[in-house]
Motif scaffolding. Structure first.
Motif, short mmCIF file in Angstrom:
data_model
loop_
_atom_site.label_atom_id
_atom_site.label_comp_id
_atom_site.label_asym_id
_atom_site.label_seq_id
_atom_site.Cartn_x
_atom_site.Cartn_y
_atom_site.Cartn_z
N LEU A 1 42.37 -15.40 -44.38
CA LEU A 1 42.09 -16.62 -45.16
C LEU A 1 43.39 -17.39 -45.46
O LEU A 1 43.43 -18.62 -45.37
N ALA A 2 44.44 -16.65 -45.81
CA ALA A 2 45.72 -17.30 -46.13
C ALA A 2 46.25 -18.02 -44.89
O ALA A 2 46.81 -19.12 -44.99
N ASN A 3 46.03 -17.42 -43.73
CA ASN A 3 46.52 -18.07 -42.52
C ASN A 3 45.71 -19.31 -42.17
O ASN A 3 46.24 -20.28 -41.64
N GLU A 4 44.41 -19.27 -42.51
CA GLU A 4 43.60 -20.49 -42.33
C GLU A 4 44.12 -21.59 -43.23
O GLU A 4 44.30 -22.73 -42.81
N PHE A 5 44.39 -21.23 -44.47
CA PHE A 5 44.89 -22.22 -45.43
C PHE A 5 46.22 -22.79 -44.93
O PHE A 5 46.46 -23.99 -44.98
N LYS A 6 47.06 -21.89 -44.43
CA LYS A 6 48.36 -22.32 -43.87
C LYS A 6 48.13 -23.34 -42.75
O LYS A 6 48.81 -24.37 -42.69
N ASN A 7 47.14 -23.07 -41.88
CA ASN A 7 46.86 -24.00 -40.77
C ASN A 7 46.42 -25.37 -41.29
O ASN A 7 46.78 -26.40 -40.74
N TRP A 8 45.61 -25.35 -42.36
CA TRP A 8 45.16 -26.64 -42.93
C TRP A 8 46.37 -27.43 -43.44
O TRP A 8 46.45 -28.63 -43.26
N ILE A 9 47.28 -26.72 -44.10
CA ILE A 9 48.48 -27.39 -44.63
C ILE A 9 49.27 -28.01 -43.48
O ILE A 9 49.70 -29.16 -43.53
N GLU A 10 49.44 -27.21 -42.42
CA GLU A 10 50.26 -27.68 -41.30
C GLU A 10 49.62 -28.85 -40.56
O GLU A 10 50.32 -29.68 -39.99
N ALA A 11 48.29 -28.89 -40.61
CA ALA A 11 47.60 -29.96 -39.88
C ALA A 11 47.57 -31.28 -40.67
O ALA A 11 47.19 -32.32 -40.14
N GLU A 12 47.93 -31.24 -41.92
CA GLU A 12 47.83 -32.42 -42.79
C GLU A 12 49.22 -33.04 -42.96
O GLU A 12 50.11 -32.39 -43.52
N LYS A 13 49.40 -34.26 -42.48
CA LYS A 13 50.76 -34.80 -42.43
C LYS A 13 51.42 -35.00 -43.80
O LYS A 13 52.63 -34.98 -43.93
N ASP A 14 50.61 -35.17 -44.83
CA ASP A 14 51.18 -35.37 -46.17
C ASP A 14 51.49 -34.07 -46.91
O ASP A 14 51.88 -34.09 -48.08
N PHE A 15 51.25 -32.94 -46.27
CA PHE A 15 51.60 -31.65 -46.88
C PHE A 15 52.58 -30.92 -45.99
O PHE A 15 52.63 -31.16 -44.78
N LYS A 16 53.34 -30.01 -46.61
CA LYS A 16 54.33 -29.29 -45.80
C LYS A 16 54.36 -27.82 -46.19
O LYS A 16 54.39 -27.48 -47.39
N LEU A 17 54.38 -26.96 -45.18
CA LEU A 17 54.53 -25.53 -45.41
C LEU A 17 56.01 -25.26 -45.72
O LEU A 17 56.88 -25.76 -45.02
N MET A 18 56.29 -24.48 -46.76
CA MET A 18 57.67 -24.33 -47.21
C MET A 18 58.26 -22.95 -46.90
O MET A 18 59.43 -22.70 -47.16
N ALA A 19 57.43 -22.03 -46.39
CA ALA A 19 57.94 -20.69 -46.05
C ALA A 19 56.95 -20.02 -45.10
O ALA A 19 55.76 -20.38 -45.10
N PRO A 20 57.42 -19.07 -44.30
CA PRO A 20 56.47 -18.35 -43.43
C PRO A 20 55.42 -17.62 -44.26
O PRO A 20 55.63 -17.35 -45.44
N VAL A 21 54.29 -17.28 -43.62
CA VAL A 21 53.19 -16.62 -44.34
C VAL A 21 52.89 -15.25 -43.70
O VAL A 21 51.94 -15.11 -42.92
N PRO A 22 53.67 -14.23 -44.00
CA PRO A 22 53.39 -12.93 -43.39
C PRO A 22 52.20 -12.21 -44.02
O PRO A 22 51.60 -11.33 -43.41
N PHE A 23 51.84 -12.56 -45.26
CA PHE A 23 50.77 -11.83 -45.96
C PHE A 23 49.70 -12.82 -46.43
O PHE A 23 49.11 -13.49 -45.60
N SER A 24 49.49 -12.93 -47.73
CA SER A 24 48.37 -13.76 -48.21
C SER A 24 48.82 -14.80 -49.22
O SER A 24 48.03 -15.25 -50.04
#
Ligand SMILES: Cc1ncc(COP(=O)(O)O)c(C=O)c1O
Length: 479
Positions: A378-401
Motif C-alpha cells: 500500500l505504501a508503494n502504491e501511495f508513493k506511485n501516486w505521489i510520483e505521478a502527480e506533478k505538484d507533489f514530490k517524493l522526498m525519500a526512498p520508500v523501503p518499508f511503509s
C-alpha cells in the motif's frame, strides 16, 4: 473489606468488552487526532480524590464523558502519523490476562511459567526474524530501554571497572565515544545521557542522499578519535530510521566495528518485523554480526503498548552489567534457572510475553507477515501516486511503509514551500479525518505518512490521498 464481588466484576467486565468491540466497530466516527486544547480534560477531573467508593458503572461511563474527547486514536485507520502501534484482539485479551494474573516475573520462582514462556517466545521470535541460535532475547518495555541496555553492555564490555568504580572523578578513564548516524533515533542519545556518556560522547556521522550512514565517514571519525585519545566503544546501525526509514549499511558498519573492537547494536525498532517476510529477508544482511539488536512488536506487530524485544549474543555481559543479589531474592533454584531481574535495570517485570504468545498463535507467522507485507504494498502504491502527480514530490526512498513527501507546486521558493507544507499538515490534522506527521530533511519541511495499523485497508490510503490533494488545492486557491 474485600475486592469487587465476582458478579459485579463479571457484569462490568462483559460490558467493558462490549464497549471495546463497539469502539473498534465505530472507530472511524472519531477524529484520529484529539482536537482538545491543553487543560480541557484536566478541568473535567475533580481536583480531590473521592473519599467514598463510587459505583464502577459511573466510573466507566466517565470514560466516554471525560476522556474520549482527549484520546488520540492510535487504532484509527486515519492515524498515519507516527509508526503505528495498534491493538489486536489477541493482544487485548493477553493484556486482560496479564492484569488478572498480576504476576511479577522478577525471579524464576515468582512464576516459572513467566520466565519459561518469555524464553520460548524469544526463541520463536528469533526464528521469525531469522537470527541464529546464539542470540538470546529478553522483553523490555520500549526500544529506548532496549538500546540503553545495549549501550550499558557496550560500556561493560570495555572492562574499565565501571561496575565497581563508576566513571566520574577517575583520571584513568578516557572519554568514551559512541557512534551513530545523524538520522539515529534520540533514544540513543537518551541512553548515552543515562549512562554518563554525555552528549559530547556521541559522534553523529553524516548520511548520504538516501539518509544512510556513510561508512567511510564513520571509519574516519573513529580513527581521528583514537588519535585524540578517546575510547570508542559502541556503534549503532539503524535499519529503518525514524524520519525516512532509511537503512544503514550494516555489513560495512560491522566491518568497522570489528576493526576497532566496538559493540555493534542494531536499532530496528520499527522495521525489524519485516524480516518475517520472505521478500524482505535482505534487510537482515549481516545481522548475525551484531552484538545486539532491538525490534518493537508494539510498533508494527499489532501488539498493544508496550513490548520491545532485545536480542544479544552476549547475555553474560548484560548480566555482568546489571546483576546484583539481595538476601531476600535468593532462591534454591538460582544455580539452575534464569532470573530475569539479573538482565536489566528493573526488578519487577510485567508478563508481556503473553501478548506474543496469543498474537503469534492467533495470526500465525504467515498471517503476520502477510499483513505487514500488505502495508508495504500500500505504501508503494501511495508513493506511485505521489510520483505521478506533478505538484507533489517524493522526498525519500520508500523501503518499508512510510512515505515522505511534500506539496511542491512550481514557482514557489524553499521558504514558501516550507510554509505551505506546514499549513497543509495543520489543515489535514484539523480535518478530523487523517493524522499525519512531519520531519525536516536538509532543511525542508516534509510530510510523513505511515501505514502499519491492523485496521489499514486500501480504501483508507485512497481516502487519505484524496483528502491530501483536496486540501492542497484548497490552500492554493486561498493563497
Ligand atoms: C528507530 C527507532 N528507534 C527507537 C524508537 C523509540 O521507540 P520506543 O518508543 O519503543 O522507545 C523509535 C520510535 O519511533 C524509532 O523509530
Amino acid at each position: 473489606m474485600s475486592d469487587m464481588p465476582s458478579d459485579e466484576f463479571r457484569k462490568n467486565g462483559y460490558k467493558l468488552v462490549d464497549w471495546i468491540a463497539d469502539y473498534f466497530t465505530n472507530i472511524e466516527k472519531y477524529p484520529p487526532l484529539s482536537q482538545v486544547k491543553p487543560g480541557d480534560i484536566l478541568k473535567k477531573i475533580p481536583k480531590i480524590p473521592p473519599t467514598k467508593g463510587e459505583d464502577i458503572e459511573n466510573v466507566l461511563a466517565d470514560v466516554d464523558k471525560i476522556l474520549m474527547d482527549g484520546i488520540t486514536h492510535w487504532n484509527h485507520p486515519g492515524f498515519m502519523a507516527y509508526f503505528n502501534s495498534t491493538s489486536s484482539g489477541p493482544g487485548i485479551l493477553a493484556e486482560l490476562l496479564t492484569a488478572a494474573l498480576g504476576v511479577n516475573g522478577m525471579l524464576w520462582k515468582t512464576s516459572p511459567a513467566f520466565t519459561e514462556l518469555e524464553r520460548s517466545m524469544m526463541n520463536w521470535f528469533r526464528q521469525m526474524v531469522g537470527l541464529p541460535i546464539n542470540y538470546w532475547g529478553i522483553i523490555y518495555d520500549t526500544a529506548s530501554t532496549s538500546s540503553m541496555h545495549a549501550i550499558a553492555s557496550a560500556r561493560e564490555q570495555i572492562d574499565l571497572g565501571f561496575r565497581e568504580k563508576g566513571m566520574a572523578g577517575r583520571g584513568d578513564v578516557p572519554k568514551l565515544r559512541l557512534y551513530c548516524s545523524e538520522q539515529a533515533h534520540n533514544s540513543i542519545d537518551k541512553g548515552a545521557l543515562t549512562l554518563g556518556i554525555g552528549l559530547d560522547g556521541i559522534k553523529k556521522i553524516p548520511v548520504n542522499e538516501k539518509f544512510e550512514i556513510i561508512p567511510r565517514k564513520l571509519d574516519e571519525a573513529i580513527k581521528l578519535d583514537v588519535e585524540k585519545g578517546y575510547k570508542p566503544f559502541c556503534v549503532i546501525a539503524t535499519v529503518g530510521t525514524t524520519s525516512t526509514t532509511s537503512i544503514d549499511p550494516v555489513e560495512a558498519i560491522a566491518d568497522i566495528a570489528e576493526k576497532y573492537g566496538l559493540w555493534l547494536h542494531i536499532d530496528s525498532a520499527y522495521a525489524g518485523v519485516t524480516a518475517m517476510i520472505p521478500e524482505m529477508k535482505w534487510i537482515t544482511k549481516a545481522w548475525d554480526r551484531a552484538d545486539s539488536l532491538v525490534i518493537n512488536p508494539h510498533k508494527w506487530m499489532f501488539t498493544p503498548m508496550d513490548l520491545s524485544v532485545y536480542f544479544t549474543r552476549k547475555p553474560d555481559i548484560l548480566k555482568r552489567a546489571f546483576s546484583l543479589s539481595a538476601e531476600y531474592l535468593k532462591t534454591n533454584q538460582d544455580s539452575e534457572v534464569e532470573n530475569l531481574m539479573d538482565y536489566g535495570i528493573q526488578l519487577g517485570r510485567r508478563f508481556r510475553s503473553l501478548k506474543l504468545w496469543l498474537i503469534i498463535r492467533y495470526f500465525g507467522v504467515e498471517g503476520l507477515a502477510e499483513r505487514i507485507k500488505n502495508h508495504i504494498v500500500l505504501a508503494n502504491e501511495f508513493k506511485n501516486w505521489i510520483e505521478a502527480e506533478k505538484d507533489f514530490k517524493l522526498m525519500a526512498p520508500v523501503p518499508f511503509s512510510t512515505v515522505c513527501f511534500r506539496y511542491n507546486p512550481e514557482n514557489k521558493n524553499e521558504a514558501e514551500l516550507n510554509q505551505l507544507n506546514e499549513k497543509l499538515l495543520e489543515n489535514i490534522n484539523a480535518s478530523g479525518k487523517l493524522f499525519l506527521s512531519h520531519t525536516k530533511l536538509n532543511g525542508k519541511f516534509v510530510i510523513r505518512l505511515t501505514i502499519g495499523s491492523i485496521r489499514h485497508e486500501r480504501r483508507h490510503i485512497e481516502e487519505a490521498w484524496e483528502l491530501i490533494q483536496n486540501m492542497a488545492k484548497e490552500l492554493e486557491t486561498l493563497s
